[in-house]
Design an enzyme around this catalytic site. Structure first.
Site, PDB file in Angstrom:
ATOM      1  N   HIS A 164       0.851  -1.194   0.000  1.00 22.02           N
ATOM      2  CA  HIS A 164       0.000   0.000   0.000  1.00 22.02           C
ATOM      3  C   HIS A 164       0.886   1.244   0.000  1.00 22.02           C
ATOM      4  CE1 HIS A 164      -3.850   1.912   0.335  1.00 22.02           C
ATOM      5  NE2 HIS A 164      -3.654   2.417   1.534  1.00 22.02           N
ATOM      6  N   TYR A 263     -21.843  26.724  25.016  1.00 23.59           N
ATOM      7  CA  TYR A 263     -21.078  26.436  26.229  1.00 23.59           C
ATOM      8  C   TYR A 263     -19.878  27.375  26.332  1.00 23.59           C
ATOM      9  CZ  TYR A 263     -23.703  22.118  26.992  1.00 23.59           C
ATOM     10  OH  TYR A 263     -24.697  21.204  27.251  1.00 23.59           O
ATOM     11  N   ASP A 311     -25.565  17.323  20.740  1.00 23.97           N
ATOM     12  CA  ASP A 311     -26.706  16.977  19.884  1.00 23.97           C
ATOM     13  C   ASP A 311     -27.163  18.119  18.984  1.00 23.97           C
ATOM     14  OD1 ASP A 311     -26.935  14.604  21.601  1.00 23.97           O
ATOM     15  OD2 ASP A 311     -27.671  16.070  23.066  1.00 23.97           O
TER      16      ASP A 311
HETATM   17  C1  LIG Z   1      -8.343   1.441   2.855  1.00 26.68           C
HETATM   18  C2  LIG Z   1      -7.415   0.732   1.966  1.00 26.68           C
HETATM   19  C3  LIG Z   1      -7.520   0.853   0.577  1.00 26.68           C
HETATM   20  C4  LIG Z   1      -8.464   1.825  -0.088  1.00 26.68           C
HETATM   21  O1  LIG Z   1      -7.828   3.053  -0.201  1.00 26.68           O
HETATM   22  P1  LIG Z   1      -8.526   4.305  -0.923  1.00 26.68           P
HETATM   23  O2  LIG Z   1      -7.473   5.326  -0.961  1.00 26.68           O
HETATM   24  O3  LIG Z   1      -9.684   4.691  -0.050  1.00 26.68           O
HETATM   25  O4  LIG Z   1      -8.967   3.835  -2.250  1.00 26.68           O
HETATM   26  C5  LIG Z   1      -6.702   0.085  -0.216  1.00 26.68           C
HETATM   27  N1  LIG Z   1      -5.793  -0.743   0.340  1.00 26.68           N
HETATM   28  C6  LIG Z   1      -5.645  -0.873   1.665  1.00 26.68           C
HETATM   29  C7  LIG Z   1      -4.618  -1.792   2.193  1.00 26.68           C
HETATM   30  C8  LIG Z   1      -6.436  -0.128   2.525  1.00 26.68           C
HETATM   31  O5  LIG Z   1      -6.271  -0.238   3.851  1.00 26.68           O
END
Ligand SMILES: *Cc1c(COP(=O)(O)O)cnc(C)c1O
Length: 398
Positions: A164, A263, A311
């Site tokens: 990722h 508040y 709320d």
């Molecule tokens: C959340 C996630 C995604 C999706 O990412 P976006 O940027 O929202 O498209 C893809 N891969 C992993 C590992 C994620 O945790």
């Protein structure tokens, strides 16, 4: 539900967004729809149904419970759980045909005693590698080598190998390129070790939209299916936000100069002013840090005044408005529009932090099912809720 504050989700837009994203990618690239956190606040099962309708190949969620909820509501696509599950829960994953994320051999060692081998189908595994996000995933070739025998065993299917990106939404692409190169090197470890993953994948929404060339076998699309994406950096696709958040004025009053609101006397009227009260607060996910934001009333931007309560919150009106007047927190009213992205910018956050924060107290009302012609229990449930809300909600918008 009987509240004036509702999130209107247009499922037709979610379906459309996915179709557009798919069309922008090479046709061999599969699409995994990421519907974790209740479809980024839009409804997990509903978003999953739209993804399936638009041609998604797989689904992904963060946790086992989210996957079970999708199965219970009828999602039939393969589902990947992105966060490693407890090894002791392997049979739950197998029973519901869920794919798991594994980051090292230790998971398999711990899992083995919990797996009842006889007759059970192969466990589908996606191996996660860390190329720079620093979250989860194996990092070294030694860790990979230790994992290989487990992946090669007959009761495991090596369905995916993924990473990722940390900076896909940033203009500068240096770090993204380094991560991609690191991923290619790790991919070579796989090829050299005699096992083969069915899908190699690395791109989430931003990377997939900006650099279709990085898509490999599959993209994992979350944010973009709901219309959240770096618009300034993406020129190939136009996506629309799927959620509108509306409420109404429940109380309107005249304030004299010097009188206080909220508040801690957090706002003091500088002159004689009209103040409206809106029934949404931080317990709905409308954080106190949004106290300097605006909303739409009669097509105009009006500022929130004073601290946001649990709320309710107060806004400064341009003049008298009848109680019941519609207030739009996200979406269009008249010629004005407020987006989650705009509000997120104010907080130094991302739009999905705001949409996922909307609590269960805010009902999601679905539209856009009619034109999809999608007939299943989820669709019928959505339509029934839509009818109820129209009969009791719309008389409040003057
Ligand atoms: C959340 C996630 C995604 C999706 O990412 P976006 O940027 O929202 O498209 C893809 N891969 C992993 C590992 C994620 O945790």
């Amino acid at each position: 539900m009987f509240r004036d504050t509702v999130a209107q989700v247009d499922l037709g837009i979610i379906r459309d967004n996915i179709r557009r994203i798919k069309a922008s990618l090479p046709s061999r690239v599969k699409l995994m729809a990421v519907v974790k956190a209740g479809g980024y606040g839009h409804g997990g099962a509903e978003s999953a149904a739209m993804a399936e309708l638009a041609g998604a190949d797989m689904l992904a969620v963060a946790y086992l419970d989210e996957a079970l909820e999708l199965r219970a509501k009828g999602s039939a696509l393969p589902i990947l759980i992105l966060t490693p599950i407890h090894p002791a829960e392997v049979m739950v994953a197998l029973e519901h045909e869920l794919m798991v994320t594994v980051t090292g051999a230790e998971w398999f060692r711990q899992m083995a005693p919990y797996r009842i081998a006889a007759g059970s189908t192969a466990l589908k595994v996606h191996v996660k590698v860390d190329t720079g996000l620093g979250r989860i995933g194996l990092r070294t070739q030694a860790e990979w080598d230790e994992l290989v025998p487990w992946l090669a065993s007959a009761d495991v299917e090596f369905d995916g190998f993924y990473t990722h990106f940390a900076t896909a939404g940033r203009e500068d692409t240096g770090f993204l390129e380094r991560q991609y190169t690191a991923f290619l090197e790790m991919k070579a470890w796989v090829k050299a070790s005699g096992v083969e993953a069915r899908h190699y994948h690395c791109a989430g929404s931003a990377a997939a939209l900006r650099f279709p060339g990085l898509a490999m076998d599959m993209v994992r699309i979350g944010a973009a299916m709901f219309g959240f994406y770096p618009e300034k950096l993406v020129h190939s696709v136009k996506l629309r936000p799927a959620m509108r958040l509306r409420s109404c004025l429940i109380h309107v009053k005249r304030l004299r100069a010097g009188e206080c609101i909220g508040y801690d006397n957090s706002y003091i009227a500088a002159e004689d002013e009209w103040i409206g009260t809106v029934p949404i607060g931080y317990a709905d996910g409308w954080s106190q840090s949004l106290r300097h934001s605006v909303m739409l009333v009669e097509g105009q931007r009006v500022p929130v005044v004073g601290k946001i309560c649990m709320d309710q919150l107060m806004v400064k009106l341009p003049g008298f408005c009848v109680p019941g007047t519609e207030v739009v927190l996200v979406g269009a009213q008249g010629d004005e529009t407020i987006t989650f992205s705009e509000l997120a910018m104010l907080l130094g956050s991302v739009p999905q932090e705001l949409s996922t924060a909307l609590s269960g107290r805010v009902e999601r009302i679905y539209s856009g099912m009619e034109e999809t012609g999608y007939e299943n229990d989820i669709a019928r449930g959505c339509l029934a809720r839509e009818r109820v809300s129209q009969s009791c909600g719309d008389n409040q918008t003057a």
